[in-house]
Enzyme design. Structure first.
Site, PDB file in Angstrom:
ATOM      1  N   TYR A  37       5.587  19.142 -23.309  1.00 55.41           N
ATOM      2  CA  TYR A  37       6.925  19.398 -23.206  1.00 55.41           C
ATOM      3  C   TYR A  37       7.338  19.117 -24.595  1.00 55.41           C
ATOM      4  CZ  TYR A  37       6.230  19.299 -18.083  1.00 55.41           C
ATOM      5  OH  TYR A  37       5.709  19.491 -16.925  1.00 55.41           O
ATOM      6  N   LEU A  49       0.776  -1.256  -0.077  1.00 62.73           N
ATOM      7  CA  LEU A  49       0.055   0.042   0.032  1.00 62.73           C
ATOM      8  C   LEU A  49       0.716   1.327  -0.007  1.00 62.73           C
ATOM      9  CD1 LEU A  49      -3.022  -1.048   2.451  1.00 62.73           C
ATOM     10  CD2 LEU A  49      -2.731  -1.126  -0.011  1.00 62.73           C
ATOM     11  N   LYS A  81      13.829  -3.456 -14.623  1.00 66.84           N
ATOM     12  CA  LYS A  81      13.193  -4.342 -15.290  1.00 66.84           C
ATOM     13  C   LYS A  81      13.886  -5.314 -16.148  1.00 66.84           C
ATOM     14  CE  LYS A  81       8.879  -2.983 -13.684  1.00 66.84           C
ATOM     15  NZ  LYS A  81       8.072  -3.690 -13.303  1.00 66.84           N
ATOM     16  N   TYR A 116      14.628   2.985 -14.181  1.00 71.13           N
ATOM     17  CA  TYR A 116      13.480   1.895 -14.023  1.00 71.13           C
ATOM     18  C   TYR A 116      13.537   1.069 -14.987  1.00 71.13           C
ATOM     19  CZ  TYR A 116       8.662   0.761 -15.222  1.00 71.13           C
ATOM     20  OH  TYR A 116       7.482   0.082 -15.700  1.00 71.13           O
TER      21      TYR A 116
HETATM   22  N1  LIG Z   1       1.460   2.031 -15.813  1.00 66.47           N
HETATM   23  C1  LIG Z   1       2.056   1.967 -16.787  1.00 66.47           C
HETATM   24  O1  LIG Z   1       1.816   2.644 -18.054  1.00 66.47           O
HETATM   25  C2  LIG Z   1       2.937   0.740 -16.944  1.00 66.47           C
HETATM   26  C3  LIG Z   1       3.688   0.586 -18.349  1.00 66.47           C
HETATM   27  C4  LIG Z   1       4.536  -0.553 -18.218  1.00 66.47           C
HETATM   28  C5  LIG Z   1       4.576  -1.435 -17.160  1.00 66.47           C
HETATM   29  N2  LIG Z   1       4.014  -1.289 -16.149  1.00 66.47           N
HETATM   30  C6  LIG Z   1       4.483  -2.071 -14.985  1.00 66.47           C
HETATM   31  O2  LIG Z   1       3.060  -2.658 -14.396  1.00 66.47           O
HETATM   32  C7  LIG Z   1       3.227  -2.846 -13.039  1.00 66.47           C
HETATM   33  C8  LIG Z   1       2.205  -2.131 -12.483  1.00 66.47           C
HETATM   34  O3  LIG Z   1       2.205  -0.815 -12.743  1.00 66.47           O
HETATM   35  P1  LIG Z   1       1.279   0.461 -12.038  1.00 66.47           P
HETATM   36  O4  LIG Z   1       0.942   1.408 -13.017  1.00 66.47           O
HETATM   37  O5  LIG Z   1      -0.050  -0.336 -11.831  1.00 66.47           O
HETATM   38  O6  LIG Z   1       1.824   1.144 -10.757  1.00 66.47           O
HETATM   39  P2  LIG Z   1       1.378   1.214  -9.236  1.00 66.47           P
HETATM   40  O7  LIG Z   1       2.298   1.844  -8.537  1.00 66.47           O
HETATM   41  O8  LIG Z   1      -0.138   1.741  -9.474  1.00 66.47           O
HETATM   42  O9  LIG Z   1       1.185  -0.418  -8.687  1.00 66.47           O
HETATM   43  C9  LIG Z   1       2.266  -1.087  -8.283  1.00 66.47           C
HETATM   44  C10 LIG Z   1       1.851  -1.700  -6.862  1.00 66.47           C
HETATM   45  O10 LIG Z   1       3.036  -2.106  -6.293  1.00 66.47           O
HETATM   46  C11 LIG Z   1       2.938  -1.972  -4.733  1.00 66.47           C
HETATM   47  N3  LIG Z   1       4.372  -2.060  -4.334  1.00 66.47           N
HETATM   48  C12 LIG Z   1       5.618  -1.523  -4.530  1.00 66.47           C
HETATM   49  N4  LIG Z   1       6.542  -1.829  -3.764  1.00 66.47           N
HETATM   50  C13 LIG Z   1       6.116  -2.914  -3.111  1.00 66.47           C
HETATM   51  C14 LIG Z   1       6.811  -3.794  -2.352  1.00 66.47           C
HETATM   52  N5  LIG Z   1       8.023  -3.664  -1.810  1.00 66.47           N
HETATM   53  N6  LIG Z   1       6.008  -4.750  -1.519  1.00 66.47           N
HETATM   54  C15 LIG Z   1       4.824  -4.791  -2.037  1.00 66.47           C
HETATM   55  N7  LIG Z   1       4.042  -4.162  -2.845  1.00 66.47           N
HETATM   56  C16 LIG Z   1       4.516  -3.166  -3.333  1.00 66.47           C
HETATM   57  C17 LIG Z   1       2.326  -0.509  -4.587  1.00 66.47           C
HETATM   58  O11 LIG Z   1       1.913  -0.263  -3.360  1.00 66.47           O
HETATM   59  C18 LIG Z   1       1.656  -0.461  -5.797  1.00 66.47           C
HETATM   60  O12 LIG Z   1       0.294  -0.690  -5.460  1.00 66.47           O
HETATM   61  C19 LIG Z   1       4.728  -2.313 -12.608  1.00 66.47           C
HETATM   62  O13 LIG Z   1       5.428  -3.511 -12.599  1.00 66.47           O
HETATM   63  C20 LIG Z   1       5.160  -1.300 -13.978  1.00 66.47           C
HETATM   64  O14 LIG Z   1       6.404  -1.568 -13.684  1.00 66.47           O
HETATM   65  C21 LIG Z   1       3.262  -0.363 -15.986  1.00 66.47           C
END
Ligand SMILES: NC(=O)c1ccc[n+]([C@@H]2O[C@H](COP(=O)([O-])OP(=O)(O)OC[C@H]3O[C@@H](n4cnc5c(N)ncnc54)[C@H](O)[C@@H]3O)[C@@H](O)[C@H]2O)c1
Length: 326
Positions: A206, A33, A145, A141
């Site tokens: 931007y 969270l 990954k 980042y």
């Molecule tokens: N949003 C995008 O456009 C996008 C694009 C490509 C990849 N991703 C990948 O998708 C995944 C989800 O992204 P999102 O946009 O939903 O991000 P988000 O930040 O909403 O979700 C990530 C969640 O991980 C939880 N978290 C972080 N560190 C933690 C830990 N140590 N232990 C337990 N929980 C932890 C956070 O509380 C959060 O709820 C990520 O891995 C992100 O890299 C997202």
């Protein structure tokens, strides 16, 4: 199946959880969270508030529930912060990920879907980007990954872990119940819609002198429901795959101005914008090819057009103008 979803209270994790439940899976939803919201986790899921940094609480999850597979979405995700505090990104996205893998192996769970990013490619040389494109992340980042993807390959070879990594650019849109609630917003569509709601005065643009039709950058936007469906399909293909990667994308780039124009149409709001200088490290176009995901996983985006993506985000944002529970 019994699936552990990490990052399940986050933007994409909440919708992956919702869709897994819809297909009659049992979901254990884990999140610390720090960024996610308890209200974002469907009530049918078993919610565990735990940090992947801690090896005891996740281990307890595997002792308590008969987990068949893991969808790993927990991560530090804001690219900008990765340049000022890379340590945080390598700890969470790599080191805590290894904790998770080792706990999985201890409990003989060998199936994992990893939410990676198309940021592993860096500044693309060819658009749309295919999986064979050189891997040259330009921020910590993307690097974190990519490192985890490589670890997955070694764990596959050495320990028989089966994994699929999904690489995509900009998640967008919402399901009926769940959507994007980060403050401040770091994704373009929520930024634009917060202007439409009157929560900010204008959209900063931007750079308006890029070599594109209207001078603004081109980006690929994928509906979160389509991202969720790819996670579910990937799980079904794990048994035959070993360790694989797939891009997800619409194959079509939309400019920043396209997003603003479409949002004006959807919301009926004026949505003023203001030009700013280019930001360092912003590539002119980021668009992923999903030919492989379509042919091998049978993935087909259901909401590829910008208007339906923005419409769903707008519905959600209007219902939750200040986010979950507010
Ligand atoms: N949003 C995008 O456009 C996008 C694009 C490509 C990849 N991703 C990948 O998708 C995944 C989800 O992204 P999102 O946009 O939903 O991000 P988000 O930040 O909403 O979700 C990530 C969640 O991980 C939880 N978290 C972080 N560190 C933690 C830990 N140590 N232990 C337990 N929980 C932890 C956070 O509380 C959060 O709820 C990520 O891995 C992100 O890299 C997202």
């Amino acid at each position: 199946m019994n699936i552990l979803v990490t990052g399940a209270a986050g933007y994409i994790g909440s919708i992956v959880t919702e869709q897994l439940l819809r297909e009659e899976n049992r979901v254990v939803a884990l999140d610390n969270l720090q960024q996610g919201h308890r209200e974002a986790v469907a009530p049918e899921a078993i919610f565990i508030e735990a940090d992947l940094a801690d090896s005891e609480a996740p281990d307890q999850v595997f002792r308590q529930y008969p987990i068949d597979a893991v969808m790993h979405l927990a991560a530090e995700t804001v690219v900008e912060y990765s340049m000022t505090d890379p340590g945080r990104f390598f700890r969470t996205n790599v080191a805590y990920g290894i904790n998770l893998l080792d706990i999985m192996l201890k409990h003989n769970v060998k199936r994992l879907i990893f939410s990676s990013t198309a940021g592993v490619y860096g500044d693309p040389e060819l658009i749309p980007v295919e999986e064979t494109h050189p891997l040259r992340p330009v921020n910590a980042y993307g690097e974190s990954k990519l490192m985890f993807e490589q670890i997955l390959q070694w764990y596959g070879q050495a320990y028989g872990l089966k994994s699929i990594s999904l690489r995509y650019f900009n998640a967008a849109g919402a399901s009926g119940e769940y959507g994007y609630d980060h403050h401040p917003a770091t994704l373009l569509i929520p930024v634009v819609l917060r202007v439409a709601l009157g929560q900010s005065d204008y959209v900063p643009i931007y750079g308006n002198d890029y070599p594109t039709k209207d001078g603004t950058c081109l980006r690929d936007y994928i509906h979160v429901l389509d991202i969720a469906s790819a996670h579910l399909l990937a799980l079904k293909h794990l048994d035959s795959s070993g360790s694989k990667v797939y891009n997800l994308g619409n194959g079509e780039g939309y400019s920043v101005m396209d997003v603003i124009e479409t949002a004006r149409k959807v919301t009926g709001a004026k949505i003023p914008s203001r030009p700013y200088p280019r930001r360092a490290g912003d590539p002119v176009a980021l668009v992923a090819s999903s030919t492989l995901a379509k042919s091998e996983l049978g993935w087909q985006p259901r909401y590829p057009d910008l208007e339906s993506i923005i419409e769903s985000a707008w519905q959600w944002q209007r219902k939750h103008p200040h986010g979950y529970g507010k």
